[in-house]
Design a protein around this motif. Structure first.
Motif, PDB file in Angstrom:
ATOM      1  N   LEU A 189      14.216  -0.575   1.470  1.00 11.24           N
ATOM      2  CA  LEU A 189      13.499  -0.315  -0.325  1.00 11.24           C
ATOM      3  C   LEU A 189      13.811   0.718  -0.625  1.00 11.24           C
ATOM      4  CD1 LEU A 189      12.430  -2.086  -2.466  1.00 11.24           C
ATOM      5  CD2 LEU A 189       9.738  -0.915  -1.247  1.00 11.24           C
ATOM      6  N   VAL A 190      14.429   0.727  -1.767  1.00 12.02           N
ATOM      7  CA  VAL A 190      14.441   2.440  -3.010  1.00 12.02           C
ATOM      8  C   VAL A 190      13.375   1.813  -4.339  1.00 12.02           C
ATOM      9  CG1 VAL A 190      16.224   3.943  -4.702  1.00 12.02           C
ATOM     10  CG2 VAL A 190      16.808   3.199  -2.354  1.00 12.02           C
ATOM     11  N   CYS A 191      12.631   2.595  -3.858  1.00  7.92           N
ATOM     12  CA  CYS A 191      12.240   3.192  -5.340  1.00  7.92           C
ATOM     13  C   CYS A 191      12.429   4.312  -6.165  1.00  7.92           C
ATOM     14  CB  CYS A 191      10.285   3.793  -5.206  1.00  7.92           C
ATOM     15  SG  CYS A 191       9.752   2.037  -4.374  1.00  7.92           S
ATOM     16  N   ALA A 192      12.835   3.963  -7.989  1.00 11.21           N
ATOM     17  CA  ALA A 192      13.475   5.168  -7.971  1.00 11.21           C
ATOM     18  C   ALA A 192      12.432   5.247  -9.580  1.00 11.21           C
ATOM     19  CB  ALA A 192      15.099   5.156  -8.026  1.00 11.21           C
ATOM     20  N   ASP A 243       0.517  -1.100   0.116  1.00 10.94           N
ATOM     21  CA  ASP A 243       0.588   0.213   0.038  1.00 10.94           C
ATOM     22  C   ASP A 243       0.873   1.665   0.285  1.00 10.94           C
ATOM     23  OD1 ASP A 243      -2.266  -1.437   0.126  1.00 10.94           O
ATOM     24  OD2 ASP A 243      -2.349  -1.510   2.082  1.00 10.94           O
ATOM     25  N   ASP A 244       1.878   1.494   0.995  1.00 13.03           N
ATOM     26  CA  ASP A 244       2.935   2.492   1.389  1.00 13.03           C
ATOM     27  C   ASP A 244       3.528   2.744   0.055  1.00 13.03           C
ATOM     28  OD1 ASP A 244       1.344   3.166   3.452  1.00 13.03           O
ATOM     29  OD2 ASP A 244       3.560   2.547   4.492  1.00 13.03           O
ATOM     30  N   VAL A 245       3.944   1.346  -0.908  1.00 14.18           N
ATOM     31  CA  VAL A 245       5.091   1.396  -1.993  1.00 14.18           C
ATOM     32  C   VAL A 245       4.550   2.165  -3.285  1.00 14.18           C
ATOM     33  CG1 VAL A 245       6.942   0.225  -3.398  1.00 14.18           C
ATOM     34  CG2 VAL A 245       6.816   0.336  -0.548  1.00 14.18           C
ATOM     35  N   CYS A 246       3.168   1.378  -3.293  1.00 10.89           N
ATOM     36  CA  CYS A 246       2.169   1.261  -4.753  1.00 10.89           C
ATOM     37  C   CYS A 246       2.131   3.268  -4.354  1.00 10.89           C
ATOM     38  CB  CYS A 246       0.850   0.537  -4.254  1.00 10.89           C
ATOM     39  SG  CYS A 246       0.277   0.966  -5.851  1.00 10.89           S
ATOM     40  N   LEU A 247       1.600   3.474  -3.375  1.00 13.74           N
ATOM     41  CA  LEU A 247       1.236   5.018  -3.471  1.00 13.74           C
ATOM     42  C   LEU A 247       2.387   6.025  -4.000  1.00 13.74           C
ATOM     43  CD1 LEU A 247      -0.991   6.926  -0.909  1.00 13.74           C
ATOM     44  CD2 LEU A 247       0.606   7.918  -1.408  1.00 13.74           C
ATOM     45  N   VAL A 248       3.385   5.343  -3.202  1.00 14.87           N
ATOM     46  CA  VAL A 248       5.131   6.549  -3.862  1.00 14.87           C
ATOM     47  C   VAL A 248       5.092   6.116  -4.834  1.00 14.87           C
ATOM     48  CG1 VAL A 248       7.153   6.439  -3.239  1.00 14.87           C
ATOM     49  CG2 VAL A 248       5.328   6.875  -1.346  1.00 14.87           C
ATOM     50  N   VAL A 249       4.956   5.057  -5.670  1.00 13.87           N
ATOM     51  CA  VAL A 249       5.304   4.700  -7.061  1.00 13.87           C
ATOM     52  C   VAL A 249       4.134   5.605  -8.330  1.00 13.87           C
ATOM     53  CG1 VAL A 249       4.835   3.004  -9.143  1.00 13.87           C
ATOM     54  CG2 VAL A 249       6.745   2.568  -6.766  1.00 13.87           C
ATOM     55  N   SER A 250       3.209   5.592  -7.576  1.00 10.13           N
ATOM     56  CA  SER A 250       2.207   5.780  -8.553  1.00 10.13           C
ATOM     57  C   SER A 250       2.417   7.457  -8.345  1.00 10.13           C
ATOM     58  CB  SER A 250       0.635   5.592  -7.597  1.00 10.13           C
ATOM     59  OG  SER A 250       0.153   4.890  -7.947  1.00 10.13           O
ATOM     60  N   GLY A 308      18.694  13.413 -18.060  1.00  3.58           N
ATOM     61  CA  GLY A 308      17.906  13.429 -17.274  1.00  3.58           C
ATOM     62  C   GLY A 308      17.826  13.731 -16.224  1.00  3.58           C
ATOM     63  N   LYS A 309      16.898  12.628 -14.912  1.00  3.60           N
ATOM     64  CA  LYS A 309      17.091  12.722 -13.669  1.00  3.60           C
ATOM     65  C   LYS A 309      16.362  11.632 -13.762  1.00  3.60           C
ATOM     66  CE  LYS A 309      12.948  15.498 -12.462  1.00  3.60           C
ATOM     67  NZ  LYS A 309      12.796  15.125 -13.988  1.00  3.60           N
ATOM     68  N   VAL A 310      16.889  11.194 -11.973  1.00  2.65           N
ATOM     69  CA  VAL A 310      15.997  10.357 -10.932  1.00  2.65           C
ATOM     70  C   VAL A 310      15.520  11.170  -9.873  1.00  2.65           C
ATOM     71  CG1 VAL A 310      16.656   8.599  -9.528  1.00  2.65           C
ATOM     72  CG2 VAL A 310      17.404   8.393 -11.813  1.00  2.65           C
ATOM     73  N   VAL A 311      13.584  10.307  -9.517  1.00  2.46           N
ATOM     74  CA  VAL A 311      13.830  10.423  -7.797  1.00  2.46           C
ATOM     75  C   VAL A 311      13.141   9.570  -7.500  1.00  2.46           C
ATOM     76  CG1 VAL A 311      11.578  11.859  -7.148  1.00  2.46           C
ATOM     77  CG2 VAL A 311      12.294  12.747  -9.564  1.00  2.46           C
ATOM     78  N   TRP A 312      13.840   9.703  -6.826  1.00  7.22           N
ATOM     79  CA  TRP A 312      13.745   8.321  -5.402  1.00  7.22           C
ATOM     80  C   TRP A 312      12.919   8.456  -4.017  1.00  7.22           C
ATOM     81  CZ3 TRP A 312      16.155   9.075  -0.826  1.00  7.22           C
ATOM     82  CH2 TRP A 312      16.812   9.720  -0.417  1.00  7.22           C
ATOM     83  N   ALA A 313      12.217   7.473  -3.602  1.00  5.17           N
ATOM     84  CA  ALA A 313      11.589   7.509  -2.041  1.00  5.17           C
ATOM     85  C   ALA A 313      12.692   6.402  -2.178  1.00  5.17           C
ATOM     86  CB  ALA A 313      10.506   7.171  -2.079  1.00  5.17           C
ATOM     87  N   LEU A 314      12.527   6.705  -0.731  1.00  5.87           N
ATOM     88  CA  LEU A 314      13.325   5.012   0.340  1.00  5.87           C
ATOM     89  C   LEU A 314      12.540   4.448   2.104  1.00  5.87           C
ATOM     90  CD1 LEU A 314      17.193   4.684   1.931  1.00  5.87           C
ATOM     91  CD2 LEU A 314      15.516   4.966   3.613  1.00  5.87           C
ATOM     92  N   GLY A 323      -1.552  18.104  -7.296  1.00  2.00           N
ATOM     93  CA  GLY A 323      -0.805  18.720  -6.558  1.00  2.00           C
ATOM     94  C   GLY A 323      -0.266  18.749  -5.434  1.00  2.00           C
ATOM     95  N   ARG A 324      -0.566  17.669  -5.117  1.00  2.29           N
ATOM     96  CA  ARG A 324       0.249  16.623  -3.405  1.00  2.29           C
ATOM     97  C   ARG A 324       1.208  15.151  -3.131  1.00  2.29           C
ATOM     98  NH1 ARG A 324      -5.046  18.575  -2.960  1.00  2.29           N
ATOM     99  NH2 ARG A 324      -5.927  16.595  -2.997  1.00  2.29           N
ATOM    100  N   GLY A 325       1.651  15.438  -4.837  1.00  3.10           N
ATOM    101  CA  GLY A 325       1.887  14.200  -4.820  1.00  3.10           C
ATOM    102  C   GLY A 325       3.491  13.926  -3.989  1.00  3.10           C
ATOM    103  N   LEU A 326       3.788  15.128  -3.979  1.00  2.00           N
ATOM    104  CA  LEU A 326       5.798  14.459  -3.106  1.00  2.00           C
ATOM    105  C   LEU A 326       5.107  15.262  -1.710  1.00  2.00           C
ATOM    106  CD1 LEU A 326       8.062  17.366  -5.867  1.00  2.00           C
ATOM    107  CD2 LEU A 326       7.849  14.755  -5.554  1.00  2.00           C
ATOM    108  N   PHE A 327       4.521  15.779  -1.744  1.00  3.14           N
ATOM    109  CA  PHE A 327       4.011  15.588  -0.685  1.00  3.14           C
ATOM    110  C   PHE A 327       3.541  14.373   0.147  1.00  3.14           C
ATOM    111  CE2 PHE A 327       0.243  16.357   3.194  1.00  3.14           C
ATOM    112  CZ  PHE A 327       1.179  16.592   3.815  1.00  3.14           C
ATOM    113  N   LEU A 328       2.829  13.693  -0.910  1.00  6.55           N
ATOM    114  CA  LEU A 328       2.371  12.449  -0.280  1.00  6.55           C
ATOM    115  C   LEU A 328       3.472  11.233   0.234  1.00  6.55           C
ATOM    116  CD1 LEU A 328      -0.738  11.330  -2.119  1.00  6.55           C
ATOM    117  CD2 LEU A 328      -0.814  12.234   0.262  1.00  6.55           C
ATOM    118  N   VAL A 329       4.271  11.843  -0.771  1.00  3.69           N
ATOM    119  CA  VAL A 329       5.386  11.086  -1.059  1.00  3.69           C
ATOM    120  C   VAL A 329       6.400  11.355   0.325  1.00  3.69           C
ATOM    121  CG1 VAL A 329       7.947  10.779  -2.004  1.00  3.69           C
ATOM    122  CG2 VAL A 329       5.524  10.624  -3.861  1.00  3.69           C
TER     123      VAL A 329
END
Length: 161
Positions: A96-99, A53-60, A146-152, A122-128
């Motif tokens: 776990l890292v999602c990039a 649930d948490d990882v999927c929300l961030v990936v989305s 380009g770039k990589v945006v990651w979440a740990l 407009g709240r995507g990065l706030f949710l991440v």
């Protein structure tokens, strides 16, 4: 505008990765669903379905941002030979890292928390920031560009039974 951010991302030795998976995502909004399905399959294979649930929300959110903000307006929204966005999932023993890689050199822009909460986007990065333990981005060098945006996500150590 955010400065390139690597703080919060511990040194990640690619040789120490216990599992890794990635998928190319085409420039169409259905790719967000494909990213969720890929994440579900991957986490299930890694016996980490409880984190879905948490990882999927961030990936989305990361994939949506890449599709919405990082692709030029003239990018065709149909299947193409070289999909412009790529999702990477990497697992270490305790993290776990999602990039999400995209072709833009522009930094992600996080809206302030006091912005209009009735807005539909407009709240995507706030949710991440709320669901991941840390997140950031960095530019890519060389031929990739380009770039990589990651979440740990920190993981609980596996206890032997």
């Amino acid at each position: 505008m955010l400065e390139p951010l690597r703080q919060g991302l511990p040194p990640l030795d690619p040789a120490a990765v216990s599992s890794a998976a990635s998928c190319a995502l085409p420039a169409r909004y259905e790719a967000v669903r494909e990213a969720r399905q890929f994440t579900r399959r991957t986490l299930d294979q890694w016996d980490m379905g409880d984190r879905f649930d948490d990882v999927c929300l961030v990936v989305s959110e990361l994939v949506t941002n890449a599709l919405r903000h990082a692709l030029p307006a003239n990018t065709p929204r149909v299947p193409e030979q070289n999909p412009p966005v790529r999702l990477h999932l990497m697992r270490w023993t305790e993290r776990l890292v999602c990039a999400v890689r995209d072709p833009s050199h522009d930094s992600p822009i996080a809206r302030e928390a006091e912005d209009d909460f009735s807005a539909e986007s407009g709240r995507g990065l706030f949710l991440v920031d709320s669901f991941a333990d840390s997140w950031g981005w960095h530019p890519l060098a060389g031929t990739l560009g380009g770039k990589v945006v990651w979440a740990l996500f920190r993981l609980q150590p596996q206890i032997a039974e």
